[in-house]
Scaffold this motif. Structure first.
Motif, PDB file in Angstrom:
ATOM      1  N   ALA A 358      25.386   9.628 -23.613  1.00 16.73           N
ATOM      2  CA  ALA A 358      26.605   8.798 -23.663  1.00 16.73           C
ATOM      3  C   ALA A 358      27.568   9.177 -22.539  1.00 16.73           C
ATOM      4  N   ASP A 359      27.752  10.482 -22.289  1.00 12.18           N
ATOM      5  CA  ASP A 359      28.617  10.919 -21.196  1.00 12.18           C
ATOM      6  C   ASP A 359      28.075  10.427 -19.856  1.00 12.18           C
ATOM      7  N   HIS A 360      26.777  10.571 -19.682  1.00 15.54           N
ATOM      8  CA  HIS A 360      26.134  10.133 -18.445  1.00 15.54           C
ATOM      9  C   HIS A 360      26.298   8.627 -18.247  1.00 15.54           C
ATOM     10  N   ALA A 361      26.081   7.855 -19.301  1.00 13.75           N
ATOM     11  CA  ALA A 361      26.173   6.399 -19.199  1.00 13.75           C
ATOM     12  C   ALA A 361      27.572   5.950 -18.821  1.00 13.75           C
ATOM     13  N   LYS A 362      28.564   6.644 -19.335  1.00 14.62           N
ATOM     14  CA  LYS A 362      29.951   6.306 -19.010  1.00 14.62           C
ATOM     15  C   LYS A 362      30.216   6.480 -17.507  1.00 14.62           C
ATOM     16  N   VAL A 363      29.651   7.528 -16.931  1.00 12.28           N
ATOM     17  CA  VAL A 363      29.846   7.790 -15.503  1.00 12.28           C
ATOM     18  C   VAL A 363      29.066   6.781 -14.665  1.00 12.28           C
ATOM     19  N   VAL A 364      27.853   6.432 -15.094  1.00  6.46           N
ATOM     20  CA  VAL A 364      27.070   5.429 -14.373  1.00  6.46           C
ATOM     21  C   VAL A 364      27.838   4.108 -14.317  1.00  6.46           C
ATOM     22  N   THR A 365      28.437   3.713 -15.428  1.00  7.47           N
ATOM     23  CA  THR A 365      29.240   2.483 -15.449  1.00  7.47           C
ATOM     24  C   THR A 365      30.415   2.588 -14.490  1.00  7.47           C
ATOM     25  N   TYR A 366      31.077   3.731 -14.482  1.00 11.20           N
ATOM     26  CA  TYR A 366      32.236   3.948 -13.619  1.00 11.20           C
ATOM     27  C   TYR A 366      31.855   3.846 -12.140  1.00 11.20           C
ATOM     28  N   VAL A 367      30.814   4.556 -11.730  1.00 10.61           N
ATOM     29  CA  VAL A 367      30.493   4.597 -10.295  1.00 10.61           C
ATOM     30  C   VAL A 367      29.912   3.277  -9.807  1.00 10.61           C
ATOM     31  N   ASN A 368      29.424   2.443 -10.705  1.00 11.12           N
ATOM     32  CA  ASN A 368      28.860   1.161 -10.293  1.00 11.12           C
ATOM     33  C   ASN A 368      29.847   0.001 -10.410  1.00 11.12           C
ATOM     34  N   SER A 369      31.092   0.329 -10.710  1.00  7.37           N
ATOM     35  CA  SER A 369      32.104  -0.721 -10.782  1.00  7.37           C
ATOM     36  C   SER A 369      32.491  -1.179  -9.378  1.00  7.37           C
ATOM     37  N   LYS A 370      32.716  -2.481  -9.213  1.00  9.14           N
ATOM     38  CA  LYS A 370      33.014  -3.061  -7.906  1.00  9.14           C
ATOM     39  C   LYS A 370      34.455  -2.778  -7.502  1.00  9.14           C
ATOM     40  N   VAL A 371      34.632  -2.423  -6.226  1.00 10.62           N
ATOM     41  CA  VAL A 371      35.985  -2.198  -5.705  1.00 10.62           C
ATOM     42  C   VAL A 371      36.338  -3.135  -4.564  1.00 10.62           C
ATOM     43  N   GLY A 372      35.350  -3.814  -3.988  1.00 10.83           N
ATOM     44  CA  GLY A 372      35.639  -4.714  -2.874  1.00 10.83           C
ATOM     45  C   GLY A 372      34.363  -5.206  -2.232  1.00 10.83           C
ATOM     46  N   THR A 373      34.477  -5.673  -1.005  1.00 10.83           N
ATOM     47  CA  THR A 373      33.318  -6.162  -0.254  1.00 10.83           C
ATOM     48  C   THR A 373      33.317  -5.530   1.134  1.00 10.83           C
ATOM     49  N   ASN A 374      32.199  -5.683   1.833  1.00  8.91           N
ATOM     50  CA  ASN A 374      32.039  -5.103   3.162  1.00  8.91           C
ATOM     51  C   ASN A 374      31.399  -6.143   4.072  1.00  8.91           C
ATOM     52  N   LYS A 375      31.976  -6.343   5.253  1.00  8.66           N
ATOM     53  CA  LYS A 375      31.477  -7.374   6.172  1.00  8.66           C
ATOM     54  C   LYS A 375      30.120  -7.009   6.770  1.00  8.66           C
ATOM     55  N   VAL A 376      29.995  -5.765   7.254  1.00 11.71           N
ATOM     56  CA  VAL A 376      28.777  -5.337   7.947  1.00 11.71           C
ATOM     57  C   VAL A 376      28.327  -3.995   7.375  1.00 11.71           C
ATOM     58  N   ALA A 377      27.052  -3.852   7.089  1.00  8.60           N
ATOM     59  CA  ALA A 377      26.520  -2.608   6.519  1.00  8.60           C
ATOM     60  C   ALA A 377      26.834  -1.426   7.431  1.00  8.60           C
ATOM     61  N   MET A 378      27.152  -0.282   6.808  1.00 10.65           N
ATOM     62  CA  MET A 378      27.447   0.942   7.543  1.00 10.65           C
ATOM     63  C   MET A 378      26.596   2.072   6.968  1.00 10.65           C
ATOM     64  N   SER A 379      26.044   2.901   7.842  1.00  7.23           N
ATOM     65  CA  SER A 379      25.205   4.014   7.417  1.00  7.23           C
ATOM     66  C   SER A 379      25.630   5.297   8.115  1.00  7.23           C
ATOM     67  N   ALA A 380      25.489   6.413   7.406  1.00 12.24           N
ATOM     68  CA  ALA A 380      25.787   7.728   7.987  1.00 12.24           C
ATOM     69  C   ALA A 380      24.534   8.462   8.433  1.00 12.24           C
ATOM     70  N   ALA A 381      23.388   7.790   8.435  1.00 10.75           N
ATOM     71  CA  ALA A 381      22.119   8.445   8.729  1.00 10.75           C
ATOM     72  C   ALA A 381      22.100   9.109  10.099  1.00 10.75           C
ATOM     73  N   THR A 382      22.775   8.508  11.076  1.00 15.54           N
ATOM     74  CA  THR A 382      22.766   9.044  12.443  1.00 15.54           C
ATOM     75  C   THR A 382      24.113   9.622  12.862  1.00 15.54           C
ATOM     76  N   ALA A 383      25.019   9.763  11.897  1.00 10.79           N
ATOM     77  CA  ALA A 383      26.401  10.120  12.238  1.00 10.79           C
ATOM     78  C   ALA A 383      26.533  11.494  12.858  1.00 10.79           C
ATOM     79  N   ARG A 384      25.558  12.354  12.658  1.00 10.82           N
ATOM     80  CA  ARG A 384      25.678  13.713  13.202  1.00 10.82           C
ATOM     81  C   ARG A 384      25.385  13.763  14.703  1.00 10.82           C
ATOM     82  N   TYR A 385      24.772  12.713  15.260  1.00 11.08           N
ATOM     83  CA  TYR A 385      24.499  12.758  16.695  1.00 11.08           C
ATOM     84  C   TYR A 385      24.945  11.512  17.460  1.00 11.08           C
ATOM     85  N   GLU A 386      25.557  10.535  16.777  1.00 12.51           N
ATOM     86  CA  GLU A 386      26.128   9.401  17.495  1.00 12.51           C
ATOM     87  C   GLU A 386      27.306   8.843  16.714  1.00 12.51           C
TER      88      GLU A 386
END
Length: 605
Positions: A358-386
């Motif tokens: 039950a505690d876990h499910a409450k957090v899953v619901t919280y973190v999956n709640s919508k806060v807005g939208t994003n125009k273009v996808a952004m990734s941190a996969a290469t952020a350490r070198y570019e």
């Protein structure tokens, strides 16, 4: 918390012996349980460390079962299955269970029950509930235990059915330990005197730097060696037969904070070498795996056993102590050894699953709640070198918040951020809390300081030590240019100790020339297209870890502080998205820095 068929079969095989064999257990030669004098007895001490708020094998940022390149599993529910098997195989009366700290910070689960729905005397922390149910005997304080302040830590402590130990967490007013320094566990054995096991808890001196805002004027944190020299003799004089230290401090001596403190951050080996009377140390903090290491004490020559299980509940350490008892001599330690068990071979304990779903499910619901939208996808996969929009977004939010806090400011505003999470990404379209939080996985707070142009360049030069030196522009695999070993990070500089600078109202541009040696790599440093004057002043947004000395970066810890509102950067990012409604990378993404070799852009594949 689903299980793959392969992992499930290991448990359904039935016997504790089968479970342990699948987990990598290597049994020692059996000892005869003789009667009379010199009766042998093996005590097994199990250990975890750096659980960081992981109860289940779940990645809250990816919203799916946890997995990594090594196919490790995580969480206390897995650990519970291993512990149960060990107790069944060895006999519960022959075992103890310890933890070496960093328990209540590190996941959205931990954050939720600290900030969104804080624990109280009646609302029990999921980590406390799980550890109580599993039956821990003691735990050491980690440095991250202090991240949410002492009051919340005290509430957590009160919820535990076992002691939270910290011999070197000292009340500044009284000079006495602010937490219980050690505990004695009595192990009963028919036909012998009881075996008295002393467990000493030691935490990290770096708390004084990393959580200065929470502990300054309240607690001090002397060195591990210094306090162990005080408490181990007391434990021995009190009649302890075996001394096990649970230490939130790495085995390989080093300090991320340089000479900012007189006590090393990672000092477990020093404790073993310099403090007589210790039999074993359960190590934490460094997030590395040490199945077994023997360190000779420099005074007695005695071998001290050291082990560190892999973080987040990926491993369980087993320390076996072969002891003999004689009527006149009492208990004598004859041999010790250790190994680690892999939690990816067992299913989650149904008892823990029922307790905390039950505690876990409450957090899953919280973190999956919508806060807005994003125009273009952004990734941190290469952020350490570019340069990436993902890191620019962090820096933009930090700098923008500082600008709001300093309405009369006339100095240029910069920001510094590190690539914390290579897996972080914010998709195009709908954005949830977990998408934003994944970019900033630590609970750091925002500050602003002033730096001169000369100091800024020194800071960036220090940061650029992160890169390995090259002789051409490549192409290179990423690992060939990043995470360089240094004197303060002999195993490689972690991503979180590489900071990237950003200008809010005008670009801060620079090249990092990694064909040059460390200390002379920053070239073309300019603000708004104009070379930075060494005497020029800047307002710099930075997190509390870095400002308090974390990483040992120059100038930042002594720079004048202009803003310190104790606002968590991750929450500021979430709030910004909620208010703006949309993330538009055109507001902040510019491509202000690059890796070069002799002026030519380095190609990283």
């Amino acid at each position: 918390m689903s299980e793959s068929p392969v992992r499930r079969r290991a448990v359904l095989a039935g016997t504790a012996a089968g479970v342990l064999a699948a987990a990598g257990f290597r049994p020692a030669a059996a000892q005869a349980d003789t009667r009379g004098v010199n009766r042998p007895f093996t005590l097994t001490v199990m250990g975890t460390t750096d659980l960081h708020g992981n109860v289940f094998n779940w990645d809250y940022f990816a919203n799916k079962e946890f997995d990594d390149s090594g196919h490790n599993d995580i969480g206390l529910a897995k650990i519970s299955s291993l512990v149960s098997a060990v107790r069944e195989q060895h006999g519960a009366h022959r075992t103890l269970l310890l933890d070496a700290g960093d328990t209540i910070q590190g996941t959205p689960l931990a954050y939720y029950y600290a900030k969104v729905e804080p624990i109280t005397r009646r609302r029990v922390h999921p980590m406390a509930a799980a550890m109580n149910a599993i039956g821990y005997d003691a735990a050491a304080l980690g440095n991250h235990e202090f991240n949410y302040g002492i009051p919340l830590l005290r509430t957590f402590e009160q919820q535990l059915r076992f002691p939270l130990l910290g011999a070197n967490a000292v009340d500044e007013r009284t000079g006495q330990p602010a937490f219980k320094p050690y505990v004695v566990k009595t192990v009963w054995r028919t036909g012998t005197a009881p075996l008295r096991v002393g467990i000493l808890g030691l935490t990290n001196p770096g708390i004084a730097i990393w959580d200065k805002a929470n502990v300054q004027g309240k607690m001090t944190f002397p060195g591990l060696v210094e306090q162990a020299k005080v408490w181990v003799p007391r434990m021995r004089r009190a009649g302890v037969d075996l001394v096990v230290v649970s230490a939130h401090s790495g085995a390989d001596t080093s300090s991320s904070y340089g000479d900012a403190l007189p006590y090393p951050e990672n000092a477990a080996t020093l404790v073993a070498e310099q403090v007589p009377g210790i039999d074993a140390i359960l190590v934490g903090h460094a997030h590395v795996e040490i199945p077994q290491r023997l360190v000779a004490n420099k005074t007695t020559g005695k071998q001290v056993l050291i082990t560190e299980p892999l973080f987040w509940g990926k491993r369980l350490s087993l320390m076996d102590f072969d002891l003999e008892w004689a009527p006149r001599g009492g208990w004598t330690l004859k041999a010790s050894r250790s190994q680690v068990l892999n939690s990816n071979t067992v299913a989650e304990d149904p008892k823990i699953v029922r307790l905390l779903t039950a505690d876990h499910a409450k957090v899953v619901t919280y973190v999956n709640s919508k806060v807005g939208t994003n125009k273009v996808a952004m990734s941190a996969a290469t952020a350490r070198y570019e340069d990436t929009a993902a890191l620019d977004f962090i820096n933009f939010v930090q700098a923008n918040e500082v600008k709001k806090a300093l309405p009369a400011n006339t100095l240029p505003i910069l920001a510094l951020a590190a690539p914390f999470n290579r897996a972080a990404a914010i998709p195009a379209g709908e954005v949830t809390i977990r998408d934003v939080a994944g970019l900033y996985i630590f609970d750091n707070t925002l500050l602003a300081v002033t730096l001169t142009g000369a100091q800024l360049k020194d800071y960036l030069e220090y940061s650029a030590r992160y890169f390995k030196q090259v002789t051409s522009a490549g192409p290179f695999p990423a690992d060939s240019v990043t995470n360089a070993p240094t004197t303060t990070a002999p195993n490689g500089t972690p991503d979180y100790n590489y900071d990237i600078a950003f200008g809010l109202d005008a670009p801060l541009t620079y090249d990092v020339d990694i064909a040059k040696g460390a200390g002379e790599r920053i070239t073309g440093l300019s603000y708004g297209g104009v070379p930075v004057d060494p005497a020029q002043q800047f307002v710099v947004a930075v997190n509390n870890y870095r400002q308090s000395g974390g990483g040992g970066f120059p100038h930042i810890s002594t720079a004048p502080v202009l803003v310190n509102q104790q606002q968590e950067i991750r929450q500021l990012m979430i709030d910004w998205v909620k208010e703006a409604g949309e993330i538009d990378a055109a507001l902040f993404a510019r491509g202000d820095w690059r890796l070069t070799a002799g002026g030519v852009g380095v190609v990283v594949q």
